[in-house]
Design a protein around this motif. Structure first.
Motif, PDB file in Angstrom:
ATOM      1  N   LYS A  59       0.824  -1.206   0.000  1.00  0.00           N
ATOM      2  CA  LYS A  59       0.000   0.000   0.000  1.00  0.00           C
ATOM      3  C   LYS A  59       0.863   1.263   0.000  1.00  0.00           C
ATOM      4  O   LYS A  59       0.639   2.182  -0.793  1.00  0.00           O
ATOM      5  CB  LYS A  59      -0.932   0.003   1.227  1.00  0.00           C
ATOM      6  CG  LYS A  59      -1.825  -1.214   1.331  1.00  0.00           C
ATOM      7  CD  LYS A  59      -2.751  -1.163   2.522  1.00  0.00           C
ATOM      8  CE  LYS A  59      -2.072  -1.121   3.882  1.00  0.00           C
ATOM      9  NZ  LYS A  59      -1.315  -2.320   4.248  1.00  0.00           N
ATOM     10  N   SER A  60       1.847   1.272   0.882  1.00  0.00           N
ATOM     11  CA  SER A  60       2.716   2.463   0.924  1.00  0.00           C
ATOM     12  C   SER A  60       3.474   2.614  -0.380  1.00  0.00           C
ATOM     13  O   SER A  60       3.648   3.739  -0.882  1.00  0.00           O
ATOM     14  CB  SER A  60       3.716   2.356   2.077  1.00  0.00           C
ATOM     15  OG  SER A  60       3.041   2.374   3.302  1.00  0.00           O
ATOM     16  N   THR A  61       3.908   1.499  -0.922  1.00  0.00           N
ATOM     17  CA  THR A  61       4.630   1.542  -2.194  1.00  0.00           C
ATOM     18  C   THR A  61       3.755   2.166  -3.276  1.00  0.00           C
ATOM     19  O   THR A  61       4.211   3.017  -4.050  1.00  0.00           O
ATOM     20  CB  THR A  61       5.046   0.123  -2.599  1.00  0.00           C
ATOM     21  OG1 THR A  61       5.791  -0.454  -1.524  1.00  0.00           O
ATOM     22  CG2 THR A  61       5.893   0.141  -3.854  1.00  0.00           C
ATOM     23  N   PHE A 164      -2.873   9.856   1.394  1.00  0.00           N
ATOM     24  CA  PHE A 164      -2.797   9.642   2.847  1.00  0.00           C
ATOM     25  C   PHE A 164      -2.273   8.230   3.125  1.00  0.00           C
ATOM     26  O   PHE A 164      -2.864   7.258   2.668  1.00  0.00           O
ATOM     27  CB  PHE A 164      -4.177   9.734   3.495  1.00  0.00           C
ATOM     28  CG  PHE A 164      -4.906  11.021   3.270  1.00  0.00           C
ATOM     29  CD1 PHE A 164      -4.846  12.039   4.201  1.00  0.00           C
ATOM     30  CD2 PHE A 164      -5.697  11.202   2.135  1.00  0.00           C
ATOM     31  CE1 PHE A 164      -5.548  13.221   4.013  1.00  0.00           C
ATOM     32  CE2 PHE A 164      -6.397  12.379   1.934  1.00  0.00           C
ATOM     33  CZ  PHE A 164      -6.328  13.389   2.878  1.00  0.00           C
ATOM     34  N   ASP A 165      -1.203   8.120   3.864  1.00  0.00           N
ATOM     35  CA  ASP A 165      -0.680   6.793   4.198  1.00  0.00           C
ATOM     36  C   ASP A 165      -0.989   6.438   5.652  1.00  0.00           C
ATOM     37  O   ASP A 165      -0.230   6.783   6.553  1.00  0.00           O
ATOM     38  CB  ASP A 165       0.837   6.752   3.954  1.00  0.00           C
ATOM     39  CG  ASP A 165       1.369   5.324   3.980  1.00  0.00           C
ATOM     40  OD1 ASP A 165       0.591   4.413   4.313  1.00  0.00           O
ATOM     41  OD2 ASP A 165       2.553   5.123   3.667  1.00  0.00           O
ATOM     42  N   GLU A 166      -2.070   5.775   5.874  1.00  0.00           N
ATOM     43  CA  GLU A 166      -2.517   5.407   7.224  1.00  0.00           C
ATOM     44  C   GLU A 166      -2.323   6.527   8.234  1.00  0.00           C
ATOM     45  O   GLU A 166      -1.692   6.343   9.269  1.00  0.00           O
ATOM     46  CB  GLU A 166      -1.748   4.160   7.705  1.00  0.00           C
ATOM     47  CG  GLU A 166      -1.923   2.976   6.791  1.00  0.00           C
ATOM     48  CD  GLU A 166      -1.425   1.675   7.408  1.00  0.00           C
ATOM     49  OE1 GLU A 166      -1.497   1.553   8.650  1.00  0.00           O
ATOM     50  OE2 GLU A 166      -1.000   0.793   6.665  1.00  0.00           O
ATOM     51  N   PRO A 167      -2.897   7.691   7.962  1.00  0.00           N
ATOM     52  CA  PRO A 167      -2.580   8.831   8.820  1.00  0.00           C
ATOM     53  C   PRO A 167      -3.134   8.693  10.236  1.00  0.00           C
ATOM     54  O   PRO A 167      -2.573   9.259  11.163  1.00  0.00           O
ATOM     55  CB  PRO A 167      -3.244  10.002   8.101  1.00  0.00           C
ATOM     56  CG  PRO A 167      -4.334   9.396   7.290  1.00  0.00           C
ATOM     57  CD  PRO A 167      -3.854   8.047   6.901  1.00  0.00           C
TER      58      PRO A 167
HETATM   59 MG   LIG Z   1       2.651   1.151   4.917  1.00  0.00          MG
END
Ligand SMILES: [Mg+2]
Ligand SMILES: Nc1ncnc2c1ncn2[C@@H]1O[C@H](COP(=O)(O)OP(=O)(O)O)[C@@H](O)[C@H]1O
Lengths: 259, 293
Positions: A59-61, A164-167
């Protein structure tokens, strides 16, 4: 997903401008890890797309590729805007700057004039409800307030696309819900396109117009759900059977993708 | 529940709290409200113990003929600090040494920070330069000192060079460590706005490095004083520093004066050390817990 088409946004989606387009994107890191494989994903103006998936599924990638921090090893990625907001998992505030100076940072880096900077910062601080805390240092803020400052910082860019990365992943339930409502309100007001990553299914359904479910290793999209609820969203929607049913479906797809 | 009651009762100052599990929870409250002089009590006690030991060595271990090896404290005070001639001599030479130490420290800070910043700019620069910082620290400076005299003469400049060589390493390594302490996501935040190297350095890495840099400066400050005194010992041309004075007292077996000079030099080191601690607290104390380690 079948549901009553209550709001305008889904109907106009087809004509809305495409801001982010992934076509058959693959990401293989130099060490051989395949983080993403065959990802097709489109985010249009006015859409809020949430990605849920097990941790480590890429996901972050995905987000890093969308922001340009990383480039994909295969496939095409088109980004139709340069005004991209990025909210990290941690607030990444500079501890030596007070809230105001932190919120001004991005405009400052983009060489905006002092007047514009402070004007934008003031609006953003107001929008996230941090008025009165401008002079506070990050260490004096709670986790939720730090996150709001971080949000305000990105808002100063007037982003067309917001990543938004798991904010809210590290926040407690009550703070998280409050921030969800705030984010929805800001979304309704500013109408950016959002790509939001979370591991909470109910957060995903509550926030977004579209939920994308990913499976792990290598990360691939297994299903996409349209969320039919109208956008100035009533917090009580979370307690309706329709909402619960959709959360159930998404959870189910998530569990299936896990095998 | 007693844990919630204890803090109300504790601040009256009765240091002897009842033992038991709740004490752990009340500790911070008691500590915060304890009157300030309490901070000085433990080091004072240690001081008294050391003083006692000193007297014991002077009078019990050493017989009269050998007492000059460790003159009792009162003699150090009367013959050293209270004799205006001796005190004048000590202070004048301390001034000279202080000038060398401060010049050396300033140079060490400038060179050390530049060195650290250069290394932070690329992996290959770090790999090329870091070994030499380590080597510099491992060189037996005392063996080099005579050579430095031949190269640069036997007065102020050479003393400063010795001082810099001894004081440099902590600034170099702490600057590098501090610059690298910026988070990856903070760096990416800057990268997303296409910030230049210079912007990243000045707006992110350097401020983030300040606490570590100050910690390095504080160590270097102490070393600079040591370096200046070592320099004094070897380079006698020009105004004598406290190191030459110490070696004079040594050769004349004026041990009370010798002790007075050594104590003065140490006190000077302590003052510089404390000064840098205060500067650090003043500059970064608002956002960084200088005391929490
Ligand atoms: Mg991540
Ligand atoms: N720079 C990298 N080099 C090698 N592997 C990486 C790198 N970044 C991430 N990975 C790997 O790629 C996979 C996906 O990572 P990530 O996108 O962070 O997952 P998520 O955000 O969904 O938890 C993980 O297995 C991770 O270990």
């Amino acid at each position: 997903m079948t549901a009553t088409q209550a709001a305008a946004p889904p109907a106009t989606q087809e004509e809305a401008k495409v801001l982010l387009d992934f076509k058959d994107v693959e990401m293989t890191f130099p060490n051989g890890t395949v983080a993403l494989s065959g990802v097709d994903l489109t985010v249009r103006e006015g859409e809020f797309v949430t990605v849920v998936g097990p941790s480590g599924c890429g996901k972050s990638t995905l987000l890093r590729i969308a922001s340009g921090l990383e480039s994909s090893s295969h496939g095409t990625v088109s980004i139709a805007t340069s005004r991209i907001g990025y909210v990290f998992q941690d607030a990444t505030l500079l501890p030596w700057r007070n809230v105001r100076a932190n919120v001004e940072l991005l405009a400052e880096l983009r060489k905006a004039s002092r007047a514009v900077r402070s004007q934008k910062a003031m609006e953003a601080i107001d929008l996230v409800g941090l008025k009165g805390f401008e002079e506070h240092l990050p260490r004096q803020l709670s986790g939720g307030m730090k996150m709001r400052a971080s949000l305000a910082r990105s808002l100063t860019l007037d982003p067309e696309l917001f990543l938004f990365d798991e904010p809210f992943g590290a926040l407690d339930e009550i703070t998280r819900e409050r921030l969800n409502d705030q984010l929805l309100r800001i979304f309704a007001e500013r109408r950016f396109a959002g790509l939001f990553i979370t591991h909470s299914v109910s957060e995903a359904v509550y926030l977004s117009t579209k939920v994308v479910v990913m499976s792990g290793r290598p990360g691939a999209i297994v299903r996409t759900f349209d969320v039919p609820f109208p956008i100035p969203r009533d917090p009580d929607i979370r307690f309706t059977p329709e909402f619960a049913a959709l959360v159930g479906d998404v959870s189910h797809a998530l569990r299936e993708g896990h095998h | 529940m007693s844990a919630t009651i204890n803090p109300e009762k504790a601040p009256t100052g009765t240091a002897s709290g009842p033992s038991g599990p709740p004490i752990k929870r009340t500790m911070p409250a008691v500590r915060a409200r304890r009157p300030r002089p309490a901070i000085w009590v433990p080091p004072m006690l240690v001081f008294l113990v050391l003083l006692g030991l000193w007297y014991a060595v002077s009078y019990l271990v050493l017989d009269e003929k050998r007492r000059f090896l460790m003159p009792p404290p009162d003699q150090v005070v009367t013959k050293g600090f209270l004799d205006p001639d001796v005190l004048g001599e000590i202070l004048a030479s301390l001034g000279q040494t202080a000038a060398v130490a401060l010049a050396g420290l300033a140079a060490a800070i400038v060179i050390g920070m530049a060195w650290g910043i250069a290394m932070s700019q690329a992996r290959w620069i770090e790999r090329s330069l870091f070994p030499y910082a380590v080597i510099l620290q491992c060189i037996p400076i005392l063996a080099l000192v005579p050579l430095i005299g031949f190269w640069f003469g036997f007065d102020f400049f050479s003393r400063t060079v010795v001082c810099v060589m001894i004081a440099l390493f902590p600034v170099v390594s702490n600057t590098l460590f501090g610059l690298q302490s910026a988070d990856r996501s903070q760096l990416e935040l800057f990268r997303l706005q296409n910030a230049s190297r210079w912007t990243v350095l000045t707006k992110l890495q350097l401020p983030a490095a300040l606490p570590a840099v100050f910690a390095g400066m504080r160590i270097s400050a102490g070393l600079a004083v040591v370096g200046a005194i070592v320099g004094d010992f070897f380079f006698r041309r020009g105004t004598p520093g406290i190191g030459s004075l110490i070696s004079n007292y040594q050769s004349r077996v004026e041990s009370a004066e010798l002790f007075a000079a050594i104590i003065t030099a140490s006190l000077f080191g302590v003052v510089i050390f404390w000064l840098f601690g205060s500067i650090s607290k003043f500059v970064v104390g608002a956002w960084y817990d200088v005391d929490a380690r």
